[in-house]
Write a protein that holds these residues in place. Structure first.
Motif, PDB file in Angstrom:
ATOM      1  N   LYS A  58     -34.480  36.288   2.817  1.00 23.86           N
ATOM      2  CA  LYS A  58     -33.459  37.207   3.316  1.00 23.86           C
ATOM      3  C   LYS A  58     -33.899  37.845   4.628  1.00 23.86           C
ATOM      4  N   LEU A  59     -35.179  38.206   4.712  1.00 23.49           N
ATOM      5  CA  LEU A  59     -35.674  38.806   5.954  1.00 23.49           C
ATOM      6  C   LEU A  59     -35.632  37.793   7.094  1.00 23.49           C
ATOM      7  N   ARG A  60     -35.986  36.548   6.796  1.00 21.88           N
ATOM      8  CA  ARG A  60     -35.964  35.503   7.809  1.00 21.88           C
ATOM      9  C   ARG A  60     -34.523  35.261   8.279  1.00 21.88           C
ATOM     10  N   ALA A  61     -33.589  35.245   7.363  1.00 27.57           N
ATOM     11  CA  ALA A  61     -32.179  35.034   7.721  1.00 27.57           C
ATOM     12  C   ALA A  61     -31.679  36.182   8.596  1.00 27.57           C
ATOM     13  N   GLU A  62     -32.040  37.400   8.255  1.00 28.14           N
ATOM     14  CA  GLU A  62     -31.631  38.562   9.052  1.00 28.14           C
ATOM     15  C   GLU A  62     -32.253  38.498  10.446  1.00 28.14           C
ATOM     16  N   GLU A  63     -33.514  38.087  10.522  1.00 28.82           N
ATOM     17  CA  GLU A  63     -34.191  37.982  11.809  1.00 28.82           C
ATOM     18  C   GLU A  63     -33.530  36.903  12.668  1.00 28.82           C
ATOM     19  N   LEU A  64     -33.187  35.768  12.067  1.00 27.55           N
ATOM     20  CA  LEU A  64     -32.523  34.697  12.806  1.00 27.55           C
ATOM     21  C   LEU A  64     -31.147  35.140  13.306  1.00 27.55           C
ATOM     22  N   ARG A  65     -30.426  35.867  12.469  1.00 25.21           N
ATOM     23  CA  ARG A  65     -29.112  36.364  12.885  1.00 25.21           C
ATOM     24  C   ARG A  65     -29.239  37.313  14.072  1.00 25.21           C
ATOM     25  N   SER A  66     -30.237  38.168  14.012  1.00 23.19           N
ATOM     26  CA  SER A  66     -30.467  39.117  15.097  1.00 23.19           C
ATOM     27  C   SER A  66     -30.840  38.383  16.388  1.00 23.19           C
ATOM     28  N   GLN A  67     -31.707  37.384  16.277  1.00 16.11           N
ATOM     29  CA  GLN A  67     -32.090  36.610  17.457  1.00 16.11           C
ATOM     30  C   GLN A  67     -30.900  35.857  18.034  1.00 16.11           C
ATOM     31  N   GLU A  69     -27.737  36.742  17.863  1.00 13.79           N
ATOM     32  CA  GLU A  69     -26.866  37.711  18.539  1.00 13.79           C
ATOM     33  C   GLU A  69     -27.425  38.077  19.908  1.00 13.79           C
ATOM     34  N   GLN A  70     -28.733  38.283  19.997  1.00 12.36           N
ATOM     35  CA  GLN A  70     -29.348  38.610  21.280  1.00 12.36           C
ATOM     36  C   GLN A  70     -29.188  37.461  22.266  1.00 12.36           C
ATOM     37  N   ASP A  73     -25.573  37.338  23.479  1.00 15.81           N
ATOM     38  CA  ASP A  73     -25.313  38.430  24.423  1.00 15.81           C
ATOM     39  C   ASP A  73     -25.874  38.105  25.808  1.00 15.81           C
ATOM     40  N   ARG A  74     -27.119  37.597  25.829  1.00 16.13           N
ATOM     41  CA  ARG A  74     -27.731  37.226  27.117  1.00 16.13           C
ATOM     42  C   ARG A  74     -26.949  36.109  27.785  1.00 16.13           C
ATOM     43  N   ALA A  75     -26.577  35.093  27.017  1.00 19.24           N
ATOM     44  CA  ALA A  75     -25.833  33.961  27.571  1.00 19.24           C
ATOM     45  C   ALA A  75     -24.476  34.428  28.093  1.00 19.24           C
ATOM     46  N   ASN A  76     -23.822  35.320  27.365  1.00 17.60           N
ATOM     47  CA  ASN A  76     -22.522  35.823  27.795  1.00 17.60           C
ATOM     48  C   ASN A  76     -22.652  36.598  29.103  1.00 17.60           C
ATOM     49  N   LYS A  77     -23.680  37.400  29.225  1.00 21.42           N
ATOM     50  CA  LYS A  77     -23.885  38.176  30.456  1.00 21.42           C
ATOM     51  C   LYS A  77     -24.157  37.263  31.641  1.00 21.42           C
TER      52      LYS A  77
END
Length: 110
Positions: A58-67, A69-70, A73-77
């Motif tokens: 679960k922690l790994r999945a949350e970390e991957l989701r966070s990465q 999203e980041q 966001d960078r690609a969109n900018k």
């Protein structure tokens, strides 16, 4: 984060080994383990399984989701200004084609 998890796993393993030794002593004396000990053992095993298997996933999945999203966001900018520039260039290109067509159409009628 890794040190507290490693400490917790070590304590769980040590507690599990201690419980196994107590169970052997009780079994060798010929008495049945109490229902509460069996219940606690099952609960402890369930908690141990959760901590060792489910929680890291679960922690790994949350970390991957966070990465992810980041990264998005960078690609969109980075891509947003390029998309605007491309849109302006394409509109300018079609506008110049239309003007060229109008100019040629007016030159043929004269």
């Amino acid at each position: 984060m890794k040190i507290p998890v490693a400490t917790l796993l070590f304590l769980l393993a040590a507690g599990r080994l201690g419980a196994a030794l107590v169970r052997r002593d009780v079994a060798s004396e010929g008495s049945e383990p109490a229902a509460s000990e069996d219940f606690l053992t099952r609960q402890f095993q369930s908690f141990s399984d959760f901590v060792t298997r489910d929680l890291p996933q679960k922690l790994r999945a949350e970390e991957l989701r966070s990465q992810a999203e980041q990264y998005l966001d960078r690609a969109n900018k980075q891509l947003e200004p390029l998309a605007r520039e491309l849109q302006n260039n394409v509109l300018g290109f079609f506008s110049s084609l239309l003007r060229l067509g109008k100019d040629e159409g007016q030159g043929d009628s004269a």
